[in-house]
Design a protein around this motif. Structure first.
Motif, PDB file in Angstrom:
ATOM      1  N   PHE A 164     -45.539 -20.459  37.103  1.00 31.66           N
ATOM      2  CA  PHE A 164     -46.720 -20.548  37.918  1.00 31.66           C
ATOM      3  C   PHE A 164     -46.295 -21.432  39.077  1.00 31.66           C
ATOM      4  CE2 PHE A 164     -48.776 -19.653  33.774  1.00 31.66           C
ATOM      5  CZ  PHE A 164     -49.009 -18.445  34.331  1.00 31.66           C
ATOM      6  N   THR A 165     -45.701 -22.677  38.821  1.00 28.72           N
ATOM      7  CA  THR A 165     -45.503 -23.763  39.884  1.00 28.72           C
ATOM      8  C   THR A 165     -44.136 -24.465  39.331  1.00 28.72           C
ATOM      9  OG1 THR A 165     -46.599 -25.649  38.914  1.00 28.72           O
ATOM     10  CG2 THR A 165     -47.806 -24.069  40.206  1.00 28.72           C
ATOM     11  N   GLU A 166     -43.596 -25.137  40.284  1.00 27.27           N
ATOM     12  CA  GLU A 166     -42.432 -25.982  39.934  1.00 27.27           C
ATOM     13  C   GLU A 166     -42.695 -27.363  39.256  1.00 27.27           C
ATOM     14  OE1 GLU A 166     -39.371 -24.625  40.003  1.00 27.27           O
ATOM     15  OE2 GLU A 166     -40.078 -22.569  40.844  1.00 27.27           O
ATOM     16  N   ILE A 193     -57.920 -29.143  43.677  1.00 24.64           N
ATOM     17  CA  ILE A 193     -56.607 -28.928  43.514  1.00 24.64           C
ATOM     18  C   ILE A 193     -56.100 -30.243  42.773  1.00 24.64           C
ATOM     19  CG2 ILE A 193     -54.366 -28.427  44.683  1.00 24.64           C
ATOM     20  CD1 ILE A 193     -56.301 -27.362  47.120  1.00 24.64           C
ATOM     21  N   ASP A 194     -55.816 -30.064  41.433  1.00 22.98           N
ATOM     22  CA  ASP A 194     -55.567 -31.540  40.905  1.00 22.98           C
ATOM     23  C   ASP A 194     -54.708 -31.104  39.543  1.00 22.98           C
ATOM     24  OD1 ASP A 194     -55.445 -34.096  40.156  1.00 22.98           O
ATOM     25  OD2 ASP A 194     -57.592 -34.444  40.786  1.00 22.98           O
ATOM     26  N   ASN A 195     -54.337 -32.119  39.021  1.00 23.42           N
ATOM     27  CA  ASN A 195     -54.073 -31.967  37.235  1.00 23.42           C
ATOM     28  C   ASN A 195     -55.270 -31.955  36.574  1.00 23.42           C
ATOM     29  OD1 ASN A 195     -52.986 -32.085  34.684  1.00 23.42           O
ATOM     30  ND2 ASN A 195     -51.343 -33.393  35.414  1.00 23.42           N
ATOM     31  N   SER A 196     -55.569 -31.015  35.637  1.00 25.34           N
ATOM     32  CA  SER A 196     -56.824 -31.246  34.953  1.00 25.34           C
ATOM     33  C   SER A 196     -56.824 -32.352  33.951  1.00 25.34           C
ATOM     34  CB  SER A 196     -57.038 -29.927  34.095  1.00 25.34           C
ATOM     35  OG  SER A 196     -57.420 -28.856  35.010  1.00 25.34           O
ATOM     36  N   ASN A 197     -55.667 -33.122  33.788  1.00 28.60           N
ATOM     37  CA  ASN A 197     -55.937 -34.530  33.275  1.00 28.60           C
ATOM     38  C   ASN A 197     -56.636 -35.347  33.945  1.00 28.60           C
ATOM     39  OD1 ASN A 197     -54.362 -35.358  30.819  1.00 28.60           O
ATOM     40  ND2 ASN A 197     -52.172 -34.662  31.865  1.00 28.60           N
ATOM     41  N   ASP A 201     -57.646 -19.608  30.915  1.00 26.49           N
ATOM     42  CA  ASP A 201     -56.532 -18.779  30.693  1.00 26.49           C
ATOM     43  C   ASP A 201     -55.350 -19.657  30.860  1.00 26.49           C
ATOM     44  OD1 ASP A 201     -54.928 -16.725  30.473  1.00 26.49           O
ATOM     45  OD2 ASP A 201     -54.987 -16.192  32.595  1.00 26.49           O
ATOM     46  N   PRO A 202     -55.116 -20.291  29.849  1.00 24.90           N
ATOM     47  CA  PRO A 202     -54.131 -21.526  30.053  1.00 24.90           C
ATOM     48  C   PRO A 202     -52.281 -20.714  30.125  1.00 24.90           C
ATOM     49  CG  PRO A 202     -54.598 -21.448  27.815  1.00 24.90           C
ATOM     50  CD  PRO A 202     -55.500 -20.491  28.570  1.00 24.90           C
ATOM     51  N   PRO A 203     -51.511 -21.551  30.841  1.00 23.15           N
ATOM     52  CA  PRO A 203     -50.289 -21.210  30.391  1.00 23.15           C
ATOM     53  C   PRO A 203     -50.065 -20.812  29.110  1.00 23.15           C
ATOM     54  CG  PRO A 203     -50.114 -22.942  31.964  1.00 23.15           C
ATOM     55  CD  PRO A 203     -51.558 -22.813  31.449  1.00 23.15           C
ATOM     56  N   TYR A 204     -49.101 -19.757  28.614  1.00 24.61           N
ATOM     57  CA  TYR A 204     -48.853 -19.450  27.371  1.00 24.61           C
ATOM     58  C   TYR A 204     -47.641 -20.297  27.028  1.00 24.61           C
ATOM     59  CZ  TYR A 204     -52.388 -15.960  28.734  1.00 24.61           C
ATOM     60  OH  TYR A 204     -53.389 -15.305  29.232  1.00 24.61           O
ATOM     61  N   ASP A 241     -57.102 -26.188  39.620  1.00 24.88           N
ATOM     62  CA  ASP A 241     -55.404 -25.672  39.411  1.00 24.88           C
ATOM     63  C   ASP A 241     -54.794 -26.623  40.276  1.00 24.88           C
ATOM     64  OD1 ASP A 241     -54.343 -22.975  38.475  1.00 24.88           O
ATOM     65  OD2 ASP A 241     -53.076 -24.031  39.680  1.00 24.88           O
ATOM     66  N   LEU A 242     -53.483 -26.696  39.663  1.00 28.79           N
ATOM     67  CA  LEU A 242     -52.442 -27.751  40.258  1.00 28.79           C
ATOM     68  C   LEU A 242     -52.216 -27.346  41.991  1.00 28.79           C
ATOM     69  CD1 LEU A 242     -49.752 -28.253  37.733  1.00 28.79           C
ATOM     70  CD2 LEU A 242     -51.138 -29.897  38.779  1.00 28.79           C
ATOM     71  N   CYS A 243     -52.301 -25.795  41.897  1.00 28.63           N
ATOM     72  CA  CYS A 243     -51.236 -25.330  43.033  1.00 28.63           C
ATOM     73  C   CYS A 243     -52.217 -24.856  44.317  1.00 28.63           C
ATOM     74  CB  CYS A 243     -50.865 -23.916  42.486  1.00 28.63           C
ATOM     75  SG  CYS A 243     -49.880 -23.221  43.743  1.00 28.63           S
ATOM     76  N   PHE A 259     -57.636 -24.303  34.312  1.00 30.08           N
ATOM     77  CA  PHE A 259     -56.441 -23.583  34.848  1.00 30.08           C
ATOM     78  C   PHE A 259     -56.733 -22.269  35.328  1.00 30.08           C
ATOM     79  CE2 PHE A 259     -55.657 -25.629  30.389  1.00 30.08           C
ATOM     80  CZ  PHE A 259     -54.524 -26.451  30.886  1.00 30.08           C
ATOM     81  N   CYS A 260     -57.585 -22.599  36.667  1.00 29.57           N
ATOM     82  CA  CYS A 260     -58.403 -21.488  37.247  1.00 29.57           C
ATOM     83  C   CYS A 260     -57.272 -20.528  38.110  1.00 29.57           C
ATOM     84  CB  CYS A 260     -59.652 -22.129  38.021  1.00 29.57           C
ATOM     85  SG  CYS A 260     -59.048 -22.833  39.720  1.00 29.57           S
ATOM     86  N   GLY A 261     -56.130 -20.828  38.729  1.00 29.99           N
ATOM     87  CA  GLY A 261     -55.406 -20.024  39.210  1.00 29.99           C
ATOM     88  C   GLY A 261     -56.035 -19.425  40.727  1.00 29.99           C
TER      89      GLY A 261
HETATM   90  C1  LIG Z   1     -52.408 -18.170  33.176  1.00 28.11           C
HETATM   91  S1  LIG Z   1     -52.661 -19.035  34.982  1.00 28.11           S
HETATM   92  C2  LIG Z   1     -54.450 -18.793  35.389  1.00 28.11           C
HETATM   93  C3  LIG Z   1     -54.823 -17.536  36.122  1.00 28.11           C
HETATM   94  C4  LIG Z   1     -56.097 -17.253  36.118  1.00 28.11           C
HETATM   95  N1  LIG Z   1     -56.918 -16.928  35.174  1.00 28.11           N
HETATM   96  C5  LIG Z   1     -56.510 -16.458  37.485  1.00 28.11           C
HETATM   97  O1  LIG Z   1     -57.202 -15.442  37.293  1.00 28.11           O
HETATM   98  O2  LIG Z   1     -55.766 -16.556  38.411  1.00 28.11           O
HETATM   99  C6  LIG Z   1     -52.649 -20.631  34.444  1.00 28.11           C
HETATM  100  C7  LIG Z   1     -52.602 -21.585  35.879  1.00 28.11           C
HETATM  101  O3  LIG Z   1     -52.600 -23.007  35.166  1.00 28.11           O
HETATM  102  C8  LIG Z   1     -52.355 -23.733  36.138  1.00 28.11           C
HETATM  103  N2  LIG Z   1     -51.902 -25.005  35.639  1.00 28.11           N
HETATM  104  C9  LIG Z   1     -50.789 -25.309  34.740  1.00 28.11           C
HETATM  105  N3  LIG Z   1     -50.978 -26.602  34.611  1.00 28.11           N
HETATM  106  C10 LIG Z   1     -52.069 -27.240  35.001  1.00 28.11           C
HETATM  107  C11 LIG Z   1     -52.400 -28.604  34.943  1.00 28.11           C
HETATM  108  N4  LIG Z   1     -52.083 -29.477  34.337  1.00 28.11           N
HETATM  109  N5  LIG Z   1     -53.616 -28.742  35.516  1.00 28.11           N
HETATM  110  C12 LIG Z   1     -54.475 -27.581  36.542  1.00 28.11           C
HETATM  111  N6  LIG Z   1     -53.533 -26.495  36.242  1.00 28.11           N
HETATM  112  C13 LIG Z   1     -52.398 -26.337  35.829  1.00 28.11           C
HETATM  113  C14 LIG Z   1     -51.250 -22.804  36.745  1.00 28.11           C
HETATM  114  O4  LIG Z   1     -50.933 -23.314  38.092  1.00 28.11           O
HETATM  115  C15 LIG Z   1     -51.567 -21.418  36.813  1.00 28.11           C
HETATM  116  O5  LIG Z   1     -52.301 -21.023  37.908  1.00 28.11           O
END
Ligand SMILES: C[S@@+](CC[C@H](N)C(=O)[O-])C[C@H]1O[C@@H](n2cnc3c(N)ncnc32)[C@H](O)[C@@H]1O
Length: 311
Positions: free
Chosen positions: A200-202, A150-154, A173-176, A125-127, A104-106
């Motif tokens: 984070f994203t829609e 740029i992908d779903n980590s799944n 650092d995943p979404p909380y 990261d998805l975005c 979840f690298c943002g």
């Molecule tokens: C808390 S933020 C991480 C921030 C990062 N540590 C940084 O320094 O920018 C969580 C991230 O998880 C990403 N995310 C959420 N679901 C995801 C998924 N299924 N696969 C990949 N990324 C995902 C979001 O886009 C968001 O950027």
């Protein structure tokens, strides 16, 4: 002894028109007592002792100038992690030239942290917007970009170039859960100039848009897939933050995540550190009626892969 409440420059101006129904504290004292980090500094020795019970990492990283590591660009993300903090963890939990993974690298807190201490890193990261910012940050800092998908980590098993790769450390650092998608109060509301939710994203694939039960299952799935690519006896570290307690939910997300992740066979919980970001302001939540904590800290949860290898 010097009063604990003096020199509290972060305390906001508090209206005194209400009668305090709970205690005899001033507004300033109230705010101090709702700081979730409460190390009562009686003597230097005791302070050290307290720090041994739970390791508290106190930080106040610069947000401008060259020492800020392009914070001006990274702050476009709703919750970027300071690369200096990630570097510190990476330095303890890996060796030079080893490979760090962040699912979840943002905008790259972990990836930049890895670059600062001569490690390789892979992030997902998805975005795409976050990827673009990460590249701008690398250009500004004059560091070569790490590997970013740029992908779903799944989908990690479908990324061909990661097929035979093994990670030495997973730091993420995943979404909380859906904390960012909820209505804001205090600091975040002020920053955003309104109280509208800012996920984070829609995307439906963003696990930060899921209800708690689904969030926990999805997070477990992604951590399990990542765990399968982690070397044995190496660590998975997750940042987490709790919710305010409500009658319907105690709010201890870090505990619920820990319980969910140790369902993974061979993944063991090893303890936590507290990250205390001293740059966050205190707010007079609950004043002057009831106790409401200023939750300033985050949990750094530490897990280890321990698979017994049959001889
Ligand atoms: C808390 S933020 C991480 C921030 C990062 N540590 C940084 O320094 O920018 C969580 C991230 O998880 C990403 N995310 C959420 N679901 C995801 C998924 N299924 N696969 C990949 N990324 C995902 C979001 O886009 C968001 O950027």
């Amino acid at each position: 002894m010097l009063s604990l409440f003096e020199n509290d420059s972060t305390t906001k101006k508090i209206s005194t028109k209400h009668t305090n129904r709970l205690n005899n504290l001033t507004g300033k004292e109230w705010v101090f007592n709702t700081n979730s980090i409460d190390i009562f500094e009686s003597t230097p020795d005791e302070r050290e002792f307290n720090k041994f019970i739970v390791e508290i990492i106190e930080t106040r990283f610069p947000t401008s100038g060259s020492q800020s590591l392009a914070h001006d660009l990274r702050k476009t993300h709703p919750s970027p992690k300071p690369p200096q903090l990630m570097e510190r963890l990476i330095k303890f939990f890996s060796k030079e030239n080893e490979l760090v993974f962040d699912p979840f690298c943002g905008v790259g807190g972990t990836l930049i942290g890895a670059s600062l201490c001569n490690r390789k890193a892979v992030g997902i990261d998805l975005c795409k917007d976050f990827f673009d910012i990460y590249i701008k940050v690398c250009n500004k800092l004059n560091i070569p970009p790490q590997t970013f998908f740029i992908d779903n980590s799944n989908n990690i098993n479908s990324i061909a170039s990661l097929n035979n790769i093994e990670f030495d450390l997973i730091l993420t650092d995943p979404p909380y859960a859906n904390m960012m998608a909820r209505n804001k109060t205090g600091e975040s509301a002020k920053k955003k100039k309104n109280t509208a939710p800012t996920p984070f994203t829609e995307s439906k694939e963003d696990i930060g848009n899921l209800e708690q039960k689904d969030f926990l299952e999805e997070l477990k799935k992604i951590i399990y897939l990542s765990f399968n690519k982690l070397k044995n006896k190496r660590y998975i570290i997750l940042f987490l933050k709790d919710f305010q307690p409500k009658p319907e939910y105690h709010g201890m997300l870090h505990f619920d995540v820990m319980k969910k992740l140790i369902e993974i066979d061979g993944l063991f919980y090893k303890g936590f550190k507290i990250w205390y970001d001293k740059s966050i302001n205190l707010y007079p939540y609950g004043y002057p009626y009831a106790y409401v904590s200023n939750q300033l800290h985050q949990y750094i949860m530490i897990f280890r892969k321990e698979i017994s290898v049959k001889k």
